[in-house]
Design a protein around this motif. Structure first.
Motif, mmCIF file in Angstrom:
data_model
loop_
_atom_site.group_PDB
_atom_site.id
_atom_site.type_symbol
_atom_site.label_atom_id
_atom_site.label_comp_id
_atom_site.label_asym_id
_atom_site.label_seq_id
_atom_site.Cartn_x
_atom_site.Cartn_y
_atom_site.Cartn_z
ATOM 1 N N GLU A 179 0.832 -1.201 0.000
ATOM 2 C CA GLU A 179 0.000 0.000 0.000
ATOM 3 C C GLU A 179 0.865 1.248 0.000
ATOM 4 N N LEU A 180 0.206 2.408 0.028
ATOM 5 C CA LEU A 180 0.915 3.675 -0.143
ATOM 6 C C LEU A 180 1.931 3.914 0.967
ATOM 7 N N ARG A 181 1.622 3.498 2.196
ATOM 8 C CA ARG A 181 2.553 3.716 3.286
ATOM 9 C C ARG A 181 3.814 2.880 3.139
ATOM 10 N N GLY A 182 3.745 1.842 2.319
ATOM 11 C CA GLY A 182 4.915 1.030 2.056
ATOM 12 C C GLY A 182 5.162 -0.072 3.053
ATOM 13 N N LYS A 183 4.500 -0.037 4.202
ATOM 14 C CA LYS A 183 4.710 -1.059 5.214
ATOM 15 C C LYS A 183 3.559 -2.047 5.298
ATOM 16 N N THR A 184 2.400 -1.691 4.814
ATOM 17 C CA THR A 184 1.218 -2.566 4.885
ATOM 18 C C THR A 184 0.885 -3.103 3.501
ATOM 19 N N TYR A 185 -0.008 -4.166 3.502
ATOM 20 C CA TYR A 185 -0.315 -4.867 2.252
ATOM 21 C C TYR A 185 -1.824 -5.053 2.098
ATOM 22 N N THR A 186 -2.229 -5.119 0.820
ATOM 23 C CA THR A 186 -3.574 -5.539 0.438
ATOM 24 C C THR A 186 -3.463 -6.942 -0.152
ATOM 25 N N VAL A 187 -4.269 -7.861 0.385
ATOM 26 C CA VAL A 187 -4.195 -9.269 -0.032
ATOM 27 C C VAL A 187 -5.533 -9.655 -0.644
ATOM 28 N N ARG A 188 -5.475 -10.337 -1.809
ATOM 29 C CA ARG A 188 -6.686 -10.794 -2.510
ATOM 30 C C ARG A 188 -6.550 -12.279 -2.861
ATOM 31 N N SER A 189 -7.694 -12.942 -2.866
ATOM 32 C CA SER A 189 -7.748 -14.352 -3.272
ATOM 33 C C SER A 189 -9.055 -14.591 -4.004
ATOM 34 N N THR A 190 -8.982 -15.329 -5.140
ATOM 35 C CA THR A 190 -10.166 -15.582 -5.977
ATOM 36 C C THR A 190 -10.450 -17.071 -6.021
ATOM 37 N N LEU A 191 -11.691 -17.431 -5.658
ATOM 38 C CA LEU A 191 -12.136 -18.824 -5.627
ATOM 39 C C LEU A 191 -13.138 -19.062 -6.752
ATOM 40 N N ARG A 192 -12.933 -20.176 -7.509
ATOM 41 C CA ARG A 192 -13.848 -20.551 -8.593
ATOM 42 C C ARG A 192 -14.480 -21.897 -8.255
ATOM 43 N N LEU A 193 -15.828 -21.948 -8.329
ATOM 44 C CA LEU A 193 -16.584 -23.147 -7.969
ATOM 45 C C LEU A 193 -17.561 -23.513 -9.066
ATOM 46 N N GLN A 194 -17.746 -24.830 -9.277
ATOM 47 C CA GLN A 194 -18.816 -25.367 -10.119
ATOM 48 C C GLN A 194 -19.893 -25.844 -9.146
ATOM 49 N N VAL A 195 -21.040 -25.182 -9.129
ATOM 50 C CA VAL A 195 -22.032 -25.420 -8.084
ATOM 51 C C VAL A 195 -23.097 -26.396 -8.551
ATOM 52 N N ASP A 196 -23.702 -27.097 -7.584
ATOM 53 C CA ASP A 196 -24.847 -27.960 -7.835
ATOM 54 C C ASP A 196 -25.859 -27.764 -6.711
ATOM 55 N N ARG A 197 -26.927 -28.613 -6.714
ATOM 56 C CA ARG A 197 -28.013 -28.419 -5.746
ATOM 57 C C ARG A 197 -27.560 -28.642 -4.313
ATOM 58 N N ASN A 198 -26.512 -29.404 -4.118
ATOM 59 C CA ASN A 198 -26.019 -29.625 -2.762
ATOM 60 C C ASN A 198 -25.369 -28.385 -2.168
ATOM 61 N N ASP A 199 -25.025 -27.411 -3.022
ATOM 62 C CA ASP A 199 -24.407 -26.176 -2.548
ATOM 63 C C ASP A 199 -25.428 -25.115 -2.165
ATOM 64 N N ASP A 200 -26.710 -25.361 -2.407
ATOM 65 C CA ASP A 200 -27.727 -24.355 -2.096
ATOM 66 C C ASP A 200 -27.790 -24.121 -0.587
ATOM 67 N N GLY A 201 -27.667 -22.852 -0.192
ATOM 68 C CA GLY A 201 -27.718 -22.491 1.222
ATOM 69 C C GLY A 201 -26.421 -22.698 1.982
ATOM 70 N N VAL A 202 -25.398 -23.234 1.326
ATOM 71 C CA VAL A 202 -24.120 -23.481 1.992
ATOM 72 C C VAL A 202 -23.347 -22.166 2.105
ATOM 73 N N GLY A 203 -22.703 -21.967 3.258
ATOM 74 C CA GLY A 203 -21.899 -20.769 3.463
ATOM 75 C C GLY A 203 -20.464 -20.965 3.014
ATOM 76 N N VAL A 204 -19.979 -20.052 2.167
ATOM 77 C CA VAL A 204 -18.579 -20.034 1.752
ATOM 78 C C VAL A 204 -17.878 -18.948 2.568
ATOM 79 N N ARG A 205 -16.843 -19.329 3.329
ATOM 80 C CA ARG A 205 -16.179 -18.400 4.234
ATOM 81 C C ARG A 205 -14.770 -18.075 3.762
ATOM 82 N N CYS A 206 -14.394 -16.828 3.991
ATOM 83 C CA CYS A 206 -13.021 -16.373 3.770
ATOM 84 C C CYS A 206 -12.478 -15.934 5.120
ATOM 85 N N SER A 207 -11.399 -16.584 5.558
ATOM 86 C CA SER A 207 -10.821 -16.313 6.871
ATOM 87 C C SER A 207 -9.435 -15.698 6.714
ATOM 88 N N VAL A 208 -9.148 -14.654 7.539
ATOM 89 C CA VAL A 208 -7.852 -13.980 7.509
ATOM 90 C C VAL A 208 -6.986 -14.517 8.641
#
Length: 451
Positions: A179-208
């Motif tokens: 980032e601009l201050r030079g000491k901190t960071y921005t972190v990104r992650s991209t998840l790709r899923l092929q969904v079906d009926r078993n995924d309906d209502g399921v929670g997908v979580r991102c944990s730091v």
């Protein structure tokens, strides 16, 4: 102004330390430890000396500004406070730590020469709560979903983990951007899923994950909304249906969107008996079952995604029969009829002139017929009738064979007698044949039987 004052104080205390050194002899070196603190927290810097002979201790910051000289505060900073000051220890607290406080701090022992020890203060920047973006629900079953998790302000760079339900998803790529201050960071992650009926209502979580988050990690959750054609299943109140019973068939339909009211059919048509076949919600109730209820029952459910159905083939069994009376049952008609039939056949064979040599056979057959009759009486009337018929056919066949054999024997004896008679007085063969033909008129009176 303050800088000149600090230099003057430093020079004065250096002189005093040298003087004390000359008076007290050689002193031991100071000891320090590196410190890690979370941004906004408090860090304590401690400097110790064993067997100190009243030599002064001093803490200075990475800019070489004196913070404390023994128990005297040298830098006007309200965040810095004295914790403990003695000839053997000098400890200070720095509160409301910021990233600018990170660096190498120096503890000085004013001997001649001055001895120093270094302590590095590391400041951790807490990452912000993550944010999941990219989901534009609802989505259809079989589609691909792309979710992006982002967190900012971490130092060092944070690590992101993905979970679907309770299962962790591994090997998801991530990126780190300073980032601009030079000491901190921005972190990104991209998840790709092929969904079906078993995924309906399921929670997908991102944990730091970050070392500054010791109590609990920061988590963001995205609920999946998957649309799919209904799934249909038929459950029965009983697995074995008899005449007179009541049967309940429940049509379980699940789908997204919620399926409409289910429809029941029998053999592809409407229910034939609405008075006994009542539909209550998704349950079909058939009272007083009978054989006409046999057939294939269909349950159909539909929503905006399509329709689906399930079927069940119903077979109604006979009602349980009443128990037989306690009195012994009379022998069946078939059991009694078989010996009579075979005895009559034996009498007919005797009247036909069966010989003494063949006469035991009917009685043997009669005994066999009685055995068959007994077995038939045990197994049922159908077997008894079949056994009797077979016995009669066998008996008649044997009688025909005996009669035919006797007839053939008589005919052969008569022929040989006539031929011999014509040849008695004949001088040659031709005369014998002529005499035999002439004597055929009186053949009945002069026959000789060969026994």
């Amino acid at each position: 102004m303050f800088a000149k004052h600090n230099v003057s104080v430093f020079c004065l205390y250096s002189f005093l330390g040298a003087l004390f050194q000359l008076q007290g002899g050689q002193a031991q070196s100071p000891l320090t430890q590196n410190v890690t603190a979370v941004e906004g927290g408090t860090a304590m810097l401690t400097c110790r000396v064993d067997q100190n002979d009243n030599t002064s201790l001093q803490w200075s910051n990475p800019a070489q500004q004196t913070l404390y000289f023994d128990d005297k505060k040298a830098l006007r900073d309200n965040r810095i406070e004295l914790v403990r000051s003695s000839w053997h220890e000098l400890s200070i607290n720095i509160s409301d730590i910021s990233l600018s406080d990170e660096g190498q701090y120096t503890c000085s022992l004013f001997t001649m020469p001055v001895k120093t020890a270094k302590a590095f203060l590391t400041v951790l920047a807490v990452p912000q709560t993550p944010v999941i973006s990219g989901f534009k629900g609802p989505v259809n079953e079989g589609d691909a979903v792309e979710l992006t998790c982002t967190t900012t302000g971490s130092k060092p760079a944070a690590h992101l983990r993905w979970y679907k339900g309770d299962a962790e998803i591994h090997d998801v790529p991530l990126s780190q951007e300073p980032e601009l201050r030079g000491k901190t960071y921005t972190v990104r992650s991209t998840l790709r899923l092929q969904v079906d009926r078993n995924d309906d209502g399921v929670g997908v979580r991102c944990s730091v994950d970050h070392e500054s988050l010791r109590a609990a990690p920061h988590v963001a959750t995205q609920r999946l909304d998957i649309q799919y054609v209904p799934s249909v299943k038929i459950d029965l109140s009983r697995n074995f249906a008899r005449e007179g019973d009541e049967l309940r068939m429940e049509c379980r339909a699940t789908g997204n969107p919620e399926p409409e009211a289910v429809k029941w059919k029998k053999d592809g048509a409407e229910l034939p008996d609405p008075e006994r076949m009542v539909v209550d919600g998704n349950v079909l109730v058939i009272s007083a079952l009978n054989k006409t209820d046999n057939g294939t029952y269909h349950c159909e459910a539909a929503n905006t995604m399509g329709h689906n159905s399930a079927e069940y083939k119903l077979y109604v069994y006979d009602a349980p029969m009443a128990p037989p009376p306690s009195a012994s049952p009379l022998p069946s008609l078939a059991t009694r009829a078989i010996p009579v039939t075979i005895a009559a056949a034996a009498a007919a064979g005797t009247a036909a002139g069966s010989s003494a040599r063949a006469s035991p056979k009917p009685s043997a057959l009669t005994g066999r017929g009685q055995d068959l009759s007994a077995l038939a009486g045990q197994s049922g009337p159908d077997h008894a009738v079949i056994g009797g018929v077979v016995a009669v056919v066998v008996f008649i066949t044997l009688c025909l064979i005996i009669v035919l054999g006797r007839y053939l024997a008589r005919h052969k004896g008569t022929y040989l007698t006539n031929e011999a008679k014509g040849a008695e007085d004949a001088p040659d063969a031709d005369t014998a044949i002529i005499n035999a033909e002439g004597s055929q008129a009186n053949a009945e009176e002069k026959k000789e039987y060969f026994i």
